[in-house]
Design a protein around this motif. Structure first.
Motif, PDB file in Angstrom:
ATOM      1  N   GLN A 235      -0.904  70.461 -70.794  1.00 44.87           N
ATOM      2  CA  GLN A 235       0.332  70.328 -71.550  1.00 44.87           C
ATOM      3  C   GLN A 235       1.327  69.452 -70.795  1.00 44.87           C
ATOM      4  O   GLN A 235       1.102  69.094 -69.639  1.00 44.87           O
ATOM      5  N   ALA A 236       2.432  69.095 -71.476  1.00 41.89           N
ATOM      6  CA  ALA A 236       3.381  68.133 -70.917  1.00 41.89           C
ATOM      7  C   ALA A 236       4.672  68.821 -70.485  1.00 41.89           C
ATOM      8  O   ALA A 236       5.154  69.746 -71.131  1.00 41.89           O
ATOM      9  N   GLU A 237       5.208  68.331 -69.356  1.00 40.32           N
ATOM     10  CA  GLU A 237       6.541  68.737 -68.921  1.00 40.32           C
ATOM     11  C   GLU A 237       7.337  67.463 -68.655  1.00 40.32           C
ATOM     12  O   GLU A 237       6.782  66.469 -68.164  1.00 40.32           O
ATOM     13  N   PHE A 238       8.640  67.477 -68.947  1.00 38.22           N
ATOM     14  CA  PHE A 238       9.414  66.246 -69.001  1.00 38.22           C
ATOM     15  C   PHE A 238      10.514  66.214 -67.938  1.00 38.22           C
ATOM     16  O   PHE A 238      11.166  67.224 -67.658  1.00 38.22           O
ATOM     17  N   TYR A 239      10.721  65.025 -67.362  1.00 39.42           N
ATOM     18  CA  TYR A 239      11.744  64.803 -66.349  1.00 39.42           C
ATOM     19  C   TYR A 239      12.455  63.483 -66.670  1.00 39.42           C
ATOM     20  O   TYR A 239      11.809  62.433 -66.766  1.00 39.42           O
ATOM     21  N   SER A 240      13.772  63.526 -66.806  1.00 44.13           N
ATOM     22  CA  SER A 240      14.534  62.341 -67.212  1.00 44.13           C
ATOM     23  C   SER A 240      15.010  61.569 -65.980  1.00 44.13           C
ATOM     24  O   SER A 240      16.182  61.623 -65.601  1.00 44.13           O
ATOM     25  N   GLY A 241      14.096  60.868 -65.348  1.00 44.54           N
ATOM     26  CA  GLY A 241      14.444  60.091 -64.163  1.00 44.54           C
ATOM     27  C   GLY A 241      13.207  59.444 -63.576  1.00 44.54           C
ATOM     28  O   GLY A 241      12.100  59.546 -64.130  1.00 44.54           O
ATOM     29  N   ASN A 242      13.359  58.786 -62.421  1.00 44.95           N
ATOM     30  CA  ASN A 242      12.222  58.145 -61.765  1.00 44.95           C
ATOM     31  C   ASN A 242      11.465  59.161 -60.903  1.00 44.95           C
ATOM     32  O   ASN A 242      11.710  60.372 -60.984  1.00 44.95           O
ATOM     33  N   TYR A 243      10.566  58.670 -60.040  1.00 44.41           N
ATOM     34  CA  TYR A 243       9.730  59.593 -59.273  1.00 44.41           C
ATOM     35  C   TYR A 243      10.563  60.448 -58.315  1.00 44.41           C
ATOM     36  O   TYR A 243      10.318  61.655 -58.175  1.00 44.41           O
ATOM     37  N   SER A 244      11.538  59.838 -57.640  1.00 44.22           N
ATOM     38  CA  SER A 244      12.345  60.598 -56.673  1.00 44.22           C
ATOM     39  C   SER A 244      13.066  61.747 -57.368  1.00 44.22           C
ATOM     40  O   SER A 244      13.127  62.868 -56.843  1.00 44.22           O
ATOM     41  N   PHE A 245      13.609  61.481 -58.565  1.00 42.27           N
ATOM     42  CA  PHE A 245      14.251  62.550 -59.339  1.00 42.27           C
ATOM     43  C   PHE A 245      13.226  63.628 -59.696  1.00 42.27           C
ATOM     44  O   PHE A 245      13.499  64.830 -59.577  1.00 42.27           O
ATOM     45  N   TYR A 246      12.049  63.199 -60.128  1.00 44.40           N
ATOM     46  CA  TYR A 246      10.989  64.142 -60.516  1.00 44.40           C
ATOM     47  C   TYR A 246      10.619  65.066 -59.359  1.00 44.40           C
ATOM     48  O   TYR A 246      10.478  66.292 -59.546  1.00 44.40           O
ATOM     49  N   ALA A 247      10.468  64.497 -58.152  1.00 46.20           N
ATOM     50  CA  ALA A 247      10.043  65.300 -57.003  1.00 46.20           C
ATOM     51  C   ALA A 247      11.062  66.390 -56.687  1.00 46.20           C
ATOM     52  O   ALA A 247      10.698  67.550 -56.430  1.00 46.20           O
ATOM     53  N   VAL A 248      12.350  66.040 -56.718  1.00 49.13           N
ATOM     54  CA  VAL A 248      13.404  67.022 -56.431  1.00 49.13           C
ATOM     55  C   VAL A 248      13.511  68.053 -57.561  1.00 49.13           C
ATOM     56  O   VAL A 248      13.593  69.258 -57.324  1.00 49.13           O
ATOM     57  N   GLU A 249      13.499  67.570 -58.802  1.00 48.29           N
ATOM     58  CA  GLU A 249      13.663  68.462 -59.949  1.00 48.29           C
ATOM     59  C   GLU A 249      12.478  69.408 -60.100  1.00 48.29           C
ATOM     60  O   GLU A 249      12.651  70.584 -60.478  1.00 48.29           O
ATOM     61  N   LYS A 250      11.278  68.955 -59.792  1.00 50.13           N
ATOM     62  CA  LYS A 250      10.087  69.808 -59.896  1.00 50.13           C
ATOM     63  C   LYS A 250      10.196  70.992 -58.934  1.00 50.13           C
ATOM     64  O   LYS A 250       9.897  72.131 -59.295  1.00 50.13           O
ATOM     65  N   GLU A 251      10.651  70.712 -57.710  1.00 51.42           N
ATOM     66  CA  GLU A 251      10.822  71.788 -56.733  1.00 51.42           C
ATOM     67  C   GLU A 251      11.929  72.746 -57.181  1.00 51.42           C
ATOM     68  O   GLU A 251      11.800  73.967 -57.039  1.00 51.42           O
ATOM     69  N   ARG A 252      13.023  72.202 -57.728  1.00 59.41           N
ATOM     70  CA  ARG A 252      14.114  73.059 -58.208  1.00 59.41           C
ATOM     71  C   ARG A 252      13.626  73.990 -59.316  1.00 59.41           C
ATOM     72  O   ARG A 252      13.934  75.180 -59.325  1.00 59.41           O
ATOM     73  N   ARG A 253      12.846  73.455 -60.244  1.00 59.31           N
ATOM     74  CA  ARG A 253      12.336  74.276 -61.346  1.00 59.31           C
ATOM     75  C   ARG A 253      11.385  75.353 -60.832  1.00 59.31           C
ATOM     76  O   ARG A 253      11.389  76.490 -61.317  1.00 59.31           O
ATOM     77  N   PHE A 254      10.574  74.995 -59.830  1.00 59.56           N
ATOM     78  CA  PHE A 254       9.660  75.991 -59.262  1.00 59.56           C
ATOM     79  C   PHE A 254      10.443  77.147 -58.650  1.00 59.56           C
ATOM     80  O   PHE A 254      10.118  78.325 -58.873  1.00 59.56           O
ATOM     81  N   GLN A 255      11.469  76.812 -57.851  1.00 57.71           N
ATOM     82  CA  GLN A 255      12.262  77.861 -57.212  1.00 57.71           C
ATOM     83  C   GLN A 255      12.962  78.726 -58.253  1.00 57.71           C
ATOM     84  O   GLN A 255      13.069  79.950 -58.100  1.00 57.71           O
ATOM     85  N   GLU A 256      13.451  78.111 -59.315  1.00 57.34           N
ATOM     86  CA  GLU A 256      14.133  78.844 -60.386  1.00 57.34           C
ATOM     87  C   GLU A 256      13.167  79.802 -61.073  1.00 57.34           C
ATOM     88  O   GLU A 256      13.502  80.963 -61.340  1.00 57.34           O
ATOM     89  N   ARG A 257      11.961  79.320 -61.363  1.00 59.43           N
ATOM     90  CA  ARG A 257      10.967  80.185 -62.017  1.00 59.43           C
ATOM     91  C   ARG A 257      10.529  81.315 -61.085  1.00 59.43           C
ATOM     92  O   ARG A 257      10.299  82.442 -61.531  1.00 59.43           O
ATOM     93  N   MET A 258      10.421  80.987 -59.796  1.00 61.53           N
ATOM     94  CA  MET A 258      10.017  82.021 -58.843  1.00 61.53           C
ATOM     95  C   MET A 258      11.078  83.110 -58.741  1.00 61.53           C
ATOM     96  O   MET A 258      10.753  84.314 -58.700  1.00 61.53           O
ATOM     97  N   LYS A 259      12.350  82.718 -58.724  1.00 61.02           N
ATOM     98  CA  LYS A 259      13.423  83.718 -58.675  1.00 61.02           C
ATOM     99  C   LYS A 259      13.407  84.589 -59.925  1.00 61.02           C
ATOM    100  O   LYS A 259      13.588  85.807 -59.847  1.00 61.02           O
TER     101      LYS A 259
END
Length: 634
Positions: A235-259
């Motif tokens: 399935q698809a997950e979306f990030y509105s930015g380039n790779y650097s934005f994606y790398a930071v945002e992906k980690e933020r989303r992981f931490q949010e889901r883990m909490k």
């Protein structure tokens, strides 16, 4: 305007296992989209479905009416005898049709026909011919060929005689010349050198159509994409930015889901204990409490909504460094090499010392891999000599991986490379490199390029070495594997010589650049960022008038001296120490969360407090180590 619409796309190759499992998204006209995901996630499969090369099981695909797709991973079969020039000019098929009709009309008018319809038709065709660039095809072909390093000699070669990388470059040139509406790029930089990659980035920046790129080149993604679609679990997950934005945002989303997951689990544990207590009291004579306990258990079932978020497991192996005795690792003296029709380099004199990290860069075909093979005694110089230090023990990861026994499985290859190792030890070692279960019994010949690289590294890293030679080490690796490779190299203390077009990798590790160009190797005693700055200034000065060059003073930012070997080693250990500190701080945060959740459980809280004290002591020691290394590095 929507260019590509995907709804509930499903594709499987085995029963019960969907590669694409309800993939849904849309791409609008003019967007620059990066399609990311681990190797095997289904990215290339999606491209093949989109172009009609492969069928799909369920779902709906819509492409804008009249929009033309071009996929770079496909290399068409051309007629026998087609040269590179023929392939490039095959891009002008519609122009050729227009020109033929114009020639027919011209012949009719020359024969004396004066029908006004012929004149109007000729005028309309002429306008279309000019609009499509029909009068400038030579200029367009020359510009594209120059940008992709397709020289005059190569343009006369038969297409079928080219290497895979050369065919990819030529096909990319043809695709660009076709003026495609939607560019689908599947690992376009894998066979491009730095010059061609940067040219492609500049071309895409000015391209008016839509671009969808599968790439593991992080520099490339940062420069060209403005949106990321990650394919994970079909399935698809979306990030509105380039790779650097994606790398930071992906980690933020992981931490949010883990909490969120941990919060739900803490609540479930609390309610479960309460329900168990109510059942216990009910058995002691108060039957009415059973009803409340059952009600509480139903509430618990309704709460089980968030699955535990997972991260790709990181490989945790390192190169085993052998202590180096002496200053000189490598010396090239009067080195000359060439082939019958192509000289590569001549009279090269260079020296490499212990602890240095040198990137060997240059355009494709200049002889980088040949030089590496000469260091490993796989080829021999025409003149001059190569001298390795007496205590040097080298290890080599080639660009194209070969195994002596491709029909052997992974366990057998590891056991064959390391005498005396048991089958279980071999499997344990393979597990550290993400080879598990039945995968370890596959024949090596069926592995993908990335899997072969991982297996070769598994066999390499077990040896104690002090001179590591890498030829395009990140080719065929997905981003997660590239990051693991970088961590492994970061922790390696010995000398490093590597060939790479991965600018992220070069920028991270090179303390010195050897540029192979114009049949010589130029030594730049600096990192990659300063090297690029110097090259940019050289280009700028070439375009200035001689008088302007004299008047204009250009200053170059200087890097601090690299220092001696002890300082360089301290800097590398400092990086590892900082990584350990970050891990220890994260562990303390997790303990604080666990202690807050266990506030009512005295026994568990006491155990967690003792563990926290140990972690704080370890962290204090790491801080002291960091201060010592900082002083040494400075």
């Amino acid at each position: 305007m929507i260019e590509i619409q995907i709804e509930n796309l499903i594709k499987s190759f085995e029963v019960g296992k969907n590669v694409l499992d309800g993939l849904t998204f849309q791409i609008d006209q003019g967007e620059r989209v990066g399609l990311l995901g681990r190797n095997g996630a289904g990215k290339s499969t999606f491209f093949k479905i989109l172009t009609g090369e492969m069928d799909y099981d369920e779902g709906d695909i819509r492409v804008g009416q009249g929009r033309r797709l071009g996929l770079i991973s496909q290399i068409p079969v051309y007629p026998d005898g087609f040269t590179v020039e023929d392939v490039l000019r095959s891009a002008f098929g519609r122009l050729h049709d227009l020109a033929q009709e114009m020639e027919t009309l011209t012949a009719q008018m020359e024969a004396g026909e004066s029908d006004e319809g012929i004149l109007r038709r000729y005028g309309a065709l002429s306008e279309r011919f000019e609009a499509f660039g029909g009068y400038d095809t030579d200029v367009a072909v020359n510009k594209i060929a120059s940008g992709l390093s397709i020289d005059t000699a190569m343009r006369t070669q038969l297409f079928e005689q080219l290497s895979g990388g050369e065919k990819t470059r030529v096909n990319l040139g043809r695709l660009i010349l076709e003026d495609t509406d939607i560019l689908l790029l599947d690992e376009p930089t894998n066979h491009l050198d730095l010059h061609a990659t940067e040219w492609l980035e500049d071309y895409i920046a000015g391209f008016h159509g839509t671009v969808v790129a599968i790439s593991h080149d992080r520099f490339f993604l940062d420069r060209i994409v403005t949106r990321v679609i990650e394919i994970a679990d079909g399935q698809a997950e979306f990030y509105s930015g380039n790779y650097s934005f994606y790398a930071v945002e992906k980690e933020r989303r992981f931490q949010e889901r883990m909490k969120q997951y941990q919060k739900e689990q803490a609540k479930i544990d609390q309610l479960t204990r309460a329900a168990d207590q109510l059942h216990l009291w009910a058995f002691m004579g108060n039957d009415a409490l059973h009803k409340r306990a059952f009600s509480m258990e139903k509430r618990i079932e309704r709460m089980r909504t968030t699955a535990r978020p997972t991260k790709a497991r990181k490989m945790d192996s390192r190169f085993q460094s052998l202590e180096f005795h002496g200053d000189e690792v490598l010396a090239l003296k009067g080195l000359t090499k060439g082939f019958a029709d192509k000289p590569l380099f001549s009279d090269v004199n260079l020296r490499m010392e212990g602890g240095e990290r040198i990137a060997l860069i240059g355009d494709n075909g200049t002889g980088k891999s040949t030089l590496i093979q000469m260091l490993m005694d796989m080829q021999y110089p025409d003149a001059g000599r190569i001298k390795l230090g007496p205590s040097v023990k080298a290890a080599y990861l080639p660009q194209i991986i070969h195994f002596d026994h491709p029909d052997w499985n992974l366990v057998e290859n590891v056991m064959g490379a390391k005498r005396g190792i048991s089958a279980q030890s071999a499997r344990n070692r393979l597990a550290a490199y993400e080879f598990r279960g039945e995968d370890v019994f596959k024949p090596v010949e069926v592995l993908s390029g990335g899997e072969k690289s991982r297996l070769r590294l598994c066999m390499l890293m077990d040896d104690e070495i002090n001179f590591l030679i890498l030829d395009e080490p990140t080719n065929h690796l997905d981003i997660a594997s590239r990051e693991w490779m970088e961590e492994a190299v970061e922790g390696y203390d010995g000398a490093l010589l590597f060939v790479s077009h991965d600018r992220y990798f070069v920028n991270r590790f090179a303390t010195r650049i050897w540029e192979l160009s114009d049949q010589t190797i130029t030594d730049y005693p600096m990192g990659f960022a300063q090297y690029r700055q110097m090259k940019a200034i050289e280009v700028q000065q070439k375009h200035l008038q001689p008088s302007a060059v004299k008047e204009k003073t250009i200053t170059l930012k200087t890097e601090k001296p690299r220092g001696n070997k002890a300082q360089m080693a301290a800097k590398r250990h400092l990086t590892n120490c900082e990584r350990d500190i970050a891990k220890a701080e994260l562990a303390l945060e997790e303990l604080d969360t666990a202690m807050a959740d266990a506030a009512c459980d005295y026994a568990l809280l006491t155990a967690l407090l003792a563990e926290k004290e140990q972690q704080e002591l370890a962290l204090e020691q790491l801080y002291q180590r960091w201060e010592e290394l900082s002083a040494q590095a400075e």
